[in-house]
Design a protein around this motif. Structure first.
Motif, short mmCIF file in Angstrom:
data_model
loop_
_atom_site.label_atom_id
_atom_site.label_comp_id
_atom_site.label_asym_id
_atom_site.label_seq_id
_atom_site.Cartn_x
_atom_site.Cartn_y
_atom_site.Cartn_z
N ASP A 31 0.81 -1.23 0.00
CA ASP A 31 0.00 0.00 0.00
C ASP A 31 0.84 1.28 0.00
OD1 ASP A 31 -2.44 -1.18 -0.16
OD2 ASP A 31 -2.92 -1.06 1.97
N GLY A 32 2.14 1.15 -0.20
CA GLY A 32 3.01 2.32 -0.18
C GLY A 32 3.54 2.68 -1.56
N SER A 33 4.03 3.91 -1.70
CA SER A 33 4.64 4.33 -2.96
C SER A 33 5.75 5.34 -2.68
CB SER A 33 3.60 4.97 -3.88
OG SER A 33 3.05 6.14 -3.29
N MET A 87 2.44 10.28 5.30
CA MET A 87 3.46 10.79 4.38
C MET A 87 4.79 10.92 5.13
SD MET A 87 1.49 11.35 1.71
CE MET A 87 1.82 12.65 0.55
N ILE A 88 5.85 10.57 4.44
CA ILE A 88 7.22 10.75 4.96
C ILE A 88 8.01 11.50 3.90
CG2 ILE A 88 9.29 9.60 5.85
CD1 ILE A 88 7.45 7.14 6.40
N TYR A 89 8.53 12.68 4.25
CA TYR A 89 9.18 13.54 3.27
C TYR A 89 10.69 13.63 3.51
CZ TYR A 89 4.43 15.42 2.58
OH TYR A 89 3.10 15.56 2.33
N SER A 145 -0.81 4.57 1.76
CA SER A 145 -2.25 4.75 1.62
C SER A 145 -2.98 3.84 2.61
CB SER A 145 -2.67 4.43 0.18
OG SER A 145 -4.06 4.56 0.02
N ILE A 146 -3.47 4.44 3.70
CA ILE A 146 -4.09 3.66 4.78
C ILE A 146 -5.37 4.39 5.22
CG2 ILE A 146 -3.79 2.67 7.07
CD1 ILE A 146 -0.75 2.90 6.63
N THR A 147 -6.52 3.80 4.92
CA THR A 147 -7.79 4.44 5.30
C THR A 147 -8.26 4.01 6.68
OG1 THR A 147 -9.00 2.71 4.12
CG2 THR A 147 -8.53 4.73 2.90
#
Length: 214
Positions: free
Chosen positions: A118-120, A163-165, A134-136
């Motif tokens: 579920d990540g990108s 989000m991790i920036y 993406s986690i609802t």
């Protein structure tokens, strides 16, 4: 259950997996182009190694979907016993089990499973690179945020994900969590080499090249 392999599998199931409501089997669903190597070369051997049960991989003809399916009532009941929701996941508790929350080694592996499903990884105009999980499910977001904090990774939570920036945070994520999905491995490697995360079309080209070299 105290192995990194099982914790990663648990994270994969939380991401793209489901246990059938009749408790006869389970499935994991992905992109048949971008995740072909991941399913064939990593996910299938991971499951076979854990459960001595070789799953079946099905590529749908009319869309880009790949499904990994395996049947075992015993494994389904085992997953239910450790807390995995049965049937429609959003109706159950999507959080991490206690044995994962209490162990940093297992936390990293479980989050890796979620990242690879579920990540990108993508470009960001200011920080150059970002991870989007993406986690609802609010319970799963809380578990992932707690896990990231435990690993020293600062992430930002919003209603549909995390989000991790930034290069330094992503480097820390790579060290503490890492990637097993070939598309993510290539994205991070290309960013380190070129300072840019490849888009999906570019990743498809790189994956074809890697598949031909296997």
């Amino acid at each position: 259950i105290n192995s990194q392999e099982f914790a990663e599998f648990y994270g994969i199931m939380l991401g793209d997996g489901c246990v059938f409501s009749d408790m006869k089997g389970m499935a994991i669903t992905g992109d048949k182009i971008l995740e072909k190597i991941y399913y064939e070369e990593y996910l299938s051997p991971l499951i076979n190694g854990l459960f001595d049960s070789k799953p079946k991989i099905i590529y749908e003809k009319k869309n880009r979907v790949v499904r990994l399916i395996f049947y075992s009532k015993k494994i389904c009941h085992f997953l239910a016993d450790v807390g995995f929701p049965i049937g429609l996941k959003y109706k159950g508790n999507m959080g991490f089990p206690e044995f994962i929350l209490k162990n940093k080694r297992l936390l990293g592996a479980c989050i890796r499973g979620i990242m690879d499903t579920d990540g990108s990884l993508s470009n960001h105009p200011n920080t150059k690179i970002m991870i989007h999980l993406s986690i609802t499910s609010s319970s799963l977001r809380k578990s992932v945020m707690d896990g990231l904090n435990e690993l020293g990774i600062n992430g930002g939570e919003f209603s549909k994900g995390i989000m991790i920036y930034g290069k330094e945070k992503i480097r820390l994520f790579n060290r503490e969590v890492g990637f097993s999905n070939q598309k993510n491995i290539i994205k991070y490697r290309k960013f380190i080499e070129d300072g840019k995360v490849p888009n999906s079309k570019e990743i498809e080209t790189y994956l074809r090249q890697e598949k031909s070299n296997l």
